[in-house]
Write a protein that holds these residues in place. Sequence first.
Motif, PDB file in Angstrom:
ATOM      1  N   ARG A   1       1.711 -25.840  32.535  1.00  0.00           N
ATOM      2  CA  ARG A   1       1.412 -24.458  32.882  1.00  0.00           C
ATOM      3  C   ARG A   1       1.274 -23.637  31.614  1.00  0.00           C
ATOM      4  O   ARG A   1       2.205 -23.562  30.820  1.00  0.00           O
ATOM      5  CB  ARG A   1       2.538 -23.892  33.756  1.00  0.00           C
ATOM      6  N   GLY A   2       0.083 -23.042  31.431  1.00  0.00           N
ATOM      7  CA  GLY A   2      -0.158 -22.250  30.227  1.00  0.00           C
ATOM      8  C   GLY A   2      -0.727 -20.895  30.560  1.00  0.00           C
ATOM      9  O   GLY A   2      -0.711 -20.456  31.709  1.00  0.00           O
ATOM     10  N   ASP A   3      -1.254 -20.232  29.533  1.00  0.00           N
ATOM     11  CA  ASP A   3      -1.858 -18.926  29.754  1.00  0.00           C
ATOM     12  C   ASP A   3      -3.103 -18.819  28.878  1.00  0.00           C
ATOM     13  O   ASP A   3      -3.236 -17.897  28.080  1.00  0.00           O
ATOM     14  CB  ASP A   3      -0.835 -17.835  29.406  1.00  0.00           C
ATOM     15  N   GLY A   4      -3.961 -19.837  29.014  1.00  0.00           N
ATOM     16  CA  GLY A   4      -5.160 -19.878  28.190  1.00  0.00           C
ATOM     17  C   GLY A   4      -4.993 -20.726  26.946  1.00  0.00           C
ATOM     18  O   GLY A   4      -5.823 -20.671  26.039  1.00  0.00           O
ATOM     19  N   HIS A   5      -3.925 -21.506  26.890  1.00  0.00           N
ATOM     20  CA  HIS A   5      -3.669 -22.320  25.691  1.00  0.00           C
ATOM     21  C   HIS A   5      -4.733 -23.401  25.511  1.00  0.00           C
ATOM     22  O   HIS A   5      -5.116 -24.080  26.453  1.00  0.00           O
ATOM     23  CB  HIS A   5      -2.294 -22.982  25.805  1.00  0.00           C
ATOM     24  N   ILE A   6      -5.176 -23.568  24.261  1.00  0.00           N
ATOM     25  CA  ILE A   6      -6.156 -24.617  23.957  1.00  0.00           C
ATOM     26  C   ILE A   6      -5.635 -25.518  22.839  1.00  0.00           C
ATOM     27  O   ILE A   6      -4.859 -25.084  21.973  1.00  0.00           O
ATOM     28  CB  ILE A   6      -7.524 -24.026  23.557  1.00  0.00           C
ATOM     29  N   ALA A   7      -6.072 -26.777  22.869  1.00  0.00           N
ATOM     30  CA  ALA A   7      -5.598 -27.767  21.896  1.00  0.00           C
ATOM     31  C   ALA A   7      -6.056 -27.429  20.482  1.00  0.00           C
ATOM     32  O   ALA A   7      -5.323 -27.654  19.506  1.00  0.00           O
ATOM     33  CB  ALA A   7      -6.084 -29.155  22.297  1.00  0.00           C
ATOM     34  N   GLY A   8      -7.273 -26.873  20.378  1.00  0.00           N
ATOM     35  CA  GLY A   8      -7.849 -26.594  19.072  1.00  0.00           C
ATOM     36  C   GLY A   8      -7.049 -25.627  18.211  1.00  0.00           C
ATOM     37  O   GLY A   8      -7.277 -25.523  17.005  1.00  0.00           O
ATOM     38  N   ASP A   9      -6.095 -24.902  18.815  1.00  0.00           N
ATOM     39  CA  ASP A   9      -5.259 -23.989  18.038  1.00  0.00           C
ATOM     40  C   ASP A   9      -4.143 -24.711  17.287  1.00  0.00           C
ATOM     41  O   ASP A   9      -3.455 -24.104  16.469  1.00  0.00           O
ATOM     42  CB  ASP A   9      -4.606 -22.944  18.966  1.00  0.00           C
ATOM     43  N   TYR A  10      -3.938 -26.001  17.605  1.00  0.00           N
ATOM     44  CA  TYR A  10      -2.767 -26.707  17.069  1.00  0.00           C
ATOM     45  C   TYR A  10      -3.136 -27.690  15.974  1.00  0.00           C
ATOM     46  O   TYR A  10      -4.240 -28.263  15.963  1.00  0.00           O
ATOM     47  CB  TYR A  10      -2.031 -27.438  18.204  1.00  0.00           C
ATOM     48  N   ALA A  11      -2.189 -27.905  15.064  1.00  0.00           N
ATOM     49  CA  ALA A  11      -2.374 -28.868  13.980  1.00  0.00           C
ATOM     50  C   ALA A  11      -2.670 -30.243  14.559  1.00  0.00           C
ATOM     51  O   ALA A  11      -2.063 -30.654  15.546  1.00  0.00           O
ATOM     52  CB  ALA A  11      -1.100 -28.929  13.121  1.00  0.00           C
ATOM     53  N   GLY A  12      -3.593 -30.934  13.980  1.00  0.00           N
ATOM     54  CA  GLY A  12      -3.985 -32.249  14.471  1.00  0.00           C
ATOM     55  C   GLY A  12      -5.265 -32.188  15.274  1.00  0.00           C
ATOM     56  O   GLY A  12      -5.937 -33.190  15.466  1.00  0.00           O
TER      57      GLY A  12
ATOM     58  N   GLY B   1      -7.433 -29.305  14.781  1.00  0.00           N
ATOM     59  CA  GLY B   1      -8.263 -28.305  14.135  1.00  0.00           C
ATOM     60  C   GLY B   1      -7.551 -27.003  13.833  1.00  0.00           C
ATOM     61  O   GLY B   1      -8.050 -26.176  13.064  1.00  0.00           O
ATOM     62  N   GLY B   2      -6.372 -26.761  14.426  1.00  0.00           N
ATOM     63  CA  GLY B   2      -5.679 -25.490  14.234  1.00  0.00           C
ATOM     64  C   GLY B   2      -4.449 -25.620  13.356  1.00  0.00           C
ATOM     65  O   GLY B   2      -4.267 -26.633  12.667  1.00  0.00           O
ATOM     66  N   VAL B   3      -3.587 -24.593  13.400  1.00  0.00           N
ATOM     67  CA  VAL B   3      -2.420 -24.600  12.519  1.00  0.00           C
ATOM     68  C   VAL B   3      -1.101 -24.467  13.280  1.00  0.00           C
ATOM     69  O   VAL B   3      -0.030 -24.698  12.718  1.00  0.00           O
ATOM     70  CB  VAL B   3      -2.502 -23.459  11.471  1.00  0.00           C
ATOM     71  N   ARG B   4      -1.166 -24.074  14.566  1.00  0.00           N
ATOM     72  CA  ARG B   4       0.085 -23.898  15.300  1.00  0.00           C
ATOM     73  C   ARG B   4       0.810 -25.229  15.419  1.00  0.00           C
ATOM     74  O   ARG B   4       0.188 -26.294  15.478  1.00  0.00           O
ATOM     75  CB  ARG B   4      -0.175 -23.353  16.710  1.00  0.00           C
ATOM     76  N   VAL B   5       2.140 -25.136  15.476  1.00  0.00           N
ATOM     77  CA  VAL B   5       2.953 -26.348  15.565  1.00  0.00           C
ATOM     78  C   VAL B   5       3.653 -26.365  16.923  1.00  0.00           C
ATOM     79  O   VAL B   5       4.128 -25.328  17.392  1.00  0.00           O
ATOM     80  CB  VAL B   5       3.983 -26.378  14.412  1.00  0.00           C
ATOM     81  N   PHE B   6       3.668 -27.524  17.571  1.00  0.00           N
ATOM     82  CA  PHE B   6       4.319 -27.628  18.878  1.00  0.00           C
ATOM     83  C   PHE B   6       5.826 -27.409  18.762  1.00  0.00           C
ATOM     84  O   PHE B   6       6.451 -27.841  17.804  1.00  0.00           O
ATOM     85  CB  PHE B   6       4.047 -29.002  19.493  1.00  0.00           C
ATOM     86  N   LYS B   7       6.424 -26.751  19.756  1.00  0.00           N
ATOM     87  CA  LYS B   7       7.873 -26.508  19.724  1.00  0.00           C
ATOM     88  C   LYS B   7       8.637 -27.689  20.299  1.00  0.00           C
ATOM     89  O   LYS B   7       9.705 -28.048  19.819  1.00  0.00           O
ATOM     90  CB  LYS B   7       8.215 -25.229  20.503  1.00  0.00           C
ATOM     91  N   HIS B   8       8.124 -28.268  21.382  1.00  0.00           N
ATOM     92  CA  HIS B   8       8.783 -29.438  21.999  1.00  0.00           C
ATOM     93  C   HIS B   8      10.273 -29.238  22.218  1.00  0.00           C
ATOM     94  O   HIS B   8      11.084 -30.091  21.864  1.00  0.00           O
ATOM     95  CB  HIS B   8       8.541 -30.702  21.153  1.00  0.00           C
ATOM     96  N   GLU B   9      10.622 -28.092  22.809  1.00  0.00           N
ATOM     97  CA  GLU B   9      12.039 -27.841  23.109  1.00  0.00           C
ATOM     98  C   GLU B   9      12.375 -28.391  24.486  1.00  0.00           C
ATOM     99  O   GLU B   9      11.727 -28.041  25.482  1.00  0.00           O
ATOM    100  CB  GLU B   9      12.323 -26.325  23.110  1.00  0.00           C
ATOM    101  N   LYS B  10      13.402 -29.234  24.544  1.00  0.00           N
ATOM    102  CA  LYS B  10      13.823 -29.778  25.833  1.00  0.00           C
ATOM    103  C   LYS B  10      14.418 -28.689  26.722  1.00  0.00           C
ATOM    104  O   LYS B  10      15.205 -27.863  26.255  1.00  0.00           O
ATOM    105  CB  LYS B  10      14.894 -30.858  25.623  1.00  0.00           C
ATOM    106  N   ILE B  11      14.051 -28.722  27.985  1.00  0.00           N
ATOM    107  CA  ILE B  11      14.648 -27.803  28.957  1.00  0.00           C
ATOM    108  C   ILE B  11      15.432 -28.654  29.941  1.00  0.00           C
ATOM    109  O   ILE B  11      14.977 -29.744  30.321  1.00  0.00           O
ATOM    110  CB  ILE B  11      13.544 -27.029  29.717  1.00  0.00           C
ATOM    111  N   ASP B  12      16.611 -28.210  30.345  1.00  0.00           N
ATOM    112  CA  ASP B  12      17.381 -28.951  31.354  1.00  0.00           C
ATOM    113  C   ASP B  12      16.616 -28.889  32.681  1.00  0.00           C
ATOM    114  O   ASP B  12      16.437 -27.809  33.253  1.00  0.00           O
ATOM    115  CB  ASP B  12      18.769 -28.312  31.499  1.00  0.00           C
TER     116      ASP B  12
END
Lengths: 448, 448
Positions: B417-428, B430-441
Motif C-alpha cells: 500500500r503506497g501513495d504514488g510511490h515508484i521504484a525509480g525514486d530508490y537507489a538501485g 535510478g534514484g537516491v532514496r533508501v528503503f527503511k525496511h522497518e519490521k512491524i509487529d
Amino acid sequence: MADVIAKNAHLASTVLKTLTDNERSDALVKVERALKLNKDRILEANLVDMETAKKNNLSDSLIKRLDLSKNDKFDSMCQGVLDVAQLEDPLNKITLATKIDDGLNLYRLTCPVGVLLIIFESRPEVIANITALAIKSGNAAILKGGKESFNTFKALSDVINETLTKETKVPENSIQLISTRSDVSDLLSQDKYIDLVIPRGSNALVRNIKDNTKIPVLGHADGICSIYVDEFAQLDKATKILIDSKTNYPAGCNAVEKCLIDETLVKSNLDDKVVPLLKSLIEAGITLHIDPELLKLLPQEISANEKTVAATEDDFSREFLSFDLAVKAVKNVQEAILHINEHSSKHTDCIITENKENADRFLQGIDSSGVYWNCSTRFADGFRYGFGAEVGISTNKIHSRGPVGLEGLVCYYYQMRGDGHIAGDYAGAGGVRVFKHEKIDPNSVVLN
Amino acid sequence: MADVIAKNAHLASTVLKTLTDNERSDALVKVERALKLNKDRILEANLVDMETAKKNNLSDSLIKRLDLSKNDKFDSMCQGVLDVAQLEDPLNKITLATKIDDGLNLYRLTCPVGVLLIIFESRPEVIANITALAIKSGNAAILKGGKESFNTFKALSDVINETLTKETKVPENSIQLISTRSDVSDLLSQDKYIDLVIPRGSNALVRNIKDNTKIPVLGHADGICSIYVDEFAQLDKATKILIDSKTNYPAGCNAVEKCLIDETLVKSNLDDKVVPLLKSLIEAGITLHIDPELLKLLPQEISANEKTVAATEDDFSREFLSFDLAVKAVKNVQEAILHINEHSSKHTDCIITENKENADRFLQGIDSSGVYWNCSTRFADGFRYGFGAEVGISTNKIHSRGPVGLEGLVCYYYQMRGDGHIAGDYAGAGGVRVFKHEKIDPNSVVLN
C-alpha cells in the motif's frame, strides 16, 4: 550419473540440516574470505569466458553481463555472501506447540526443503548468491549455470567447495556444479532425491522444465502485470506509477504490461484525465496497444499517434518486455478483477484509486502473489521487500509466492515427544483417555 | 466440459475468497441444518447405493462403510460440519508487516489456495467434511467420490448446493460434484484453473494421479513408518509402542512397517531385551520379517517360530498394511537415520530411547513430516494433532506436510500500500532514496 549426483546431494542434505546456524553462517564467512583470496584465479577463468564470448560474437550486453571484473561487481558478490550469513536463521523456528496430553507434546518446526536443483543464466556472480542462500537455509543444491560462464562458474565452485570441505562443517556434495544440459534432463527424473527445481531464466526454459518433471518447480514463466486505473484515481499518481512500472526496466518480470481504465473515466473525464494520461505515456516513449472499443472514443491526437496501435486480443495475455503497453476500458473494479484473474500470470497487479472500498475489493479479489494499491509494480522484488536476497519470484499458488528469500526455501515438520504414549489408550482408537489439545505459546518453548 | 467445470470453479473461488469468516461459517451452519432436515431424502438415496452394492456382491466391510444410517454416523457427519465452522478463521492472517518507506507498507496475508480437486473413496460422510473444510478455508472444490456411493453423494451434494445458493453468500459452483473417471482425467489437464489435487484413496490411485498431472498433488502414496529401538531404549516402552503402532489399525498409513534395533542391544542385551521384545511382538500376533544377518544371531524360539520369516531386501521398502513387520539391526542412531531416510516414505518415524543426545540426532536427522520420540506412530492424524479435521496426510516436502487441516489449505499473498510511490525514486533503480525496511509487529496491524 544423475542418480549419483542426486543421491549424494540428498545424503549431504541430511547432514547439512543438522548444523547449527553458527556453523552454517560461519561457513559462509569462510567462503567469502576464500573468494577474496582467490580473486585473481577467478578473474583469470572469467577472462577465458570473455574471450570465448568475443570469439563467438556474442552481443555486447551479454559480454558485459559475463564480466566479473567490472566496477565493484566482484566485491559486491562477496558482500552478498556476508549479507546472507547475517540474516536471521530460518530453521528450527517453532511455529506451533500443543500439549496433546500429560507428557505428550507436539511441536511444528521449520526445516529445509532438502535438495534444490537450481538452473540459472550466465551472470557469474549468481552462483555465490545461490550458494549462500542454500547453505544458510540448510538445503543442498545442484547448480547449472549458463554455458557462456562455464569457466568462471567452475573456478568459483572449486573455491567454494575447497573451502567448505577443508574449513567448515558443511558436508561434501552440499553444493554440486553440473555442466551439461543432458545432466539437467537426467536430474529432472530424480524425484526421489530432488525436492524442488528453481529455474531462473527465459520463459522457454521455465516452461520446458515444468513440462518435463514431476518435481515441484518454483518460478514463473511469465510476468504479466496489470495496473487498473479506477474511477477514483488521481491523475498524477496514475501517470507516475504507470510510467515507472513500464519504463524503469521493461525487461523485468515486474514491469507492467496492461493498463485497464475505468469506463466512467472514459465517459466523464475523457479530456481532463484519460487523454492527458495516455499522452504522458506516449511522451514517455511507450507504444500503446489500445483496445478497438476504446480507440474509437479517443481523439485523433491519441488514436492517430504513431505510438498508438489497435490492440489484438492476444495483447492482453502478452508479456511485451519492451516499451509496449496494452490498454483497455473496463466497466468497474469487478470487471477489472475478472479480467486480471483471467489474463494475468498471477505475478503482481495494482489498483490506482483514492476510494478505499474499491481498493479493498481489488486487494481481496485479485488472485496474484502481489496485489498493490497506489504504488509501482516494480517493487515486487526480494531486496525491495527487505528479504536481503532472493532466489527468484514465484507465481505458484502453493508453498512460496512472490519474491522468494530464505523463508521460501524452508518447510516444516512435526516433532512429537512422549514417554511411552500409545494411540490405543485414547478414545477413538480403543481407549478412554481424552486428548487435552492445550495450545502452548511457541515463543515460550525451549526444546532442551 | 472439464474446462467449463474448472473455469466455473475458478470464478467461484475469486468471490468465495472475499467473503468474511462470518459469511463462510454461517453458510456451514445452514448446510448442517439442511442436512438434518433432509435426512430422509439422503438416507433413501443411500439405500439405493446399499442395494446396488449387495446386488453386485461387494464385501461386507465395504457395504458397512457405505451405510450412512448406522449408529450415529449421520449425526456425527452433521456435527463435523459445525465443528469446522467453529474453528479459527485461517484466512487474512497477517504474517509479516514491513514499513518499506514513509507511506509505503508491505503486508503478507494468508489466502486460499484457490481451486481444489478432491478425489476420495466411498465413505459418503466424507463429502460433508470436505465441503466444510473447503468453504471454511475459502477454496472452491471439485469433488469426485467413489462410484459405489454415487446416489448418496448426489443427494448430499444437491442439499448442500441448494442451501448454499438459496441461503448463503457462497457463490454457485463453489462445490461441484463430478461423477465419472473420465471427468477426472480431463480435469487433471486443467492446470490453468485447478491449483491443487488432493487424492484420498489407494496408493495406486495416488500414483496414477501424480503421474498424470502438472497440477501439484497433496497426499501420500505410501505410509512406510519406522521405529528405531535405540541402545538406550526402555524395553517396556519399546514393546508397548511397537505393538500399538503395528496392531492398533494395521491398514492405517501411520501404522509401523519397520523396526530397526541397535546392534549394541543385540550384542549385549540379546536375552534380556531383544528376545523378550520380539517374543512380545509375536505374541501380539505380528509376523516378523527378520533380516538374515540378525536372524542368525537369534535363539530358536524366535528364529524357528512360525511367526518368523527371513526378510527380503524389498521388505524394508514395503507397506504391509497387515500384521507384518520388517526387523533389522543397525549399527547406531546414525545408521538408523540413513536407513530410514533412504527407505521410508517421509511419513512418520520414531526413536525409542532414554538418551537425549541420540533422540536429538534422530529428531533433527530424519527427513519425514513427523519425527517422534517415545510415542506411537499412530498419533499422526489431524484429529489427534488437534486440528479439528483433516483433508489428508501429506508426504510432500513443500507447502503442507503431515496431517493437513485448514492451515494446509491456505497460502499467502503480499499487499503493498503506497501513495504514488515508484521504484525509480530508490537507489538501485535510478534514484537516491533508501528503503527503511522497518519490521512491524503483525499483531499490531489493523488494515482498515
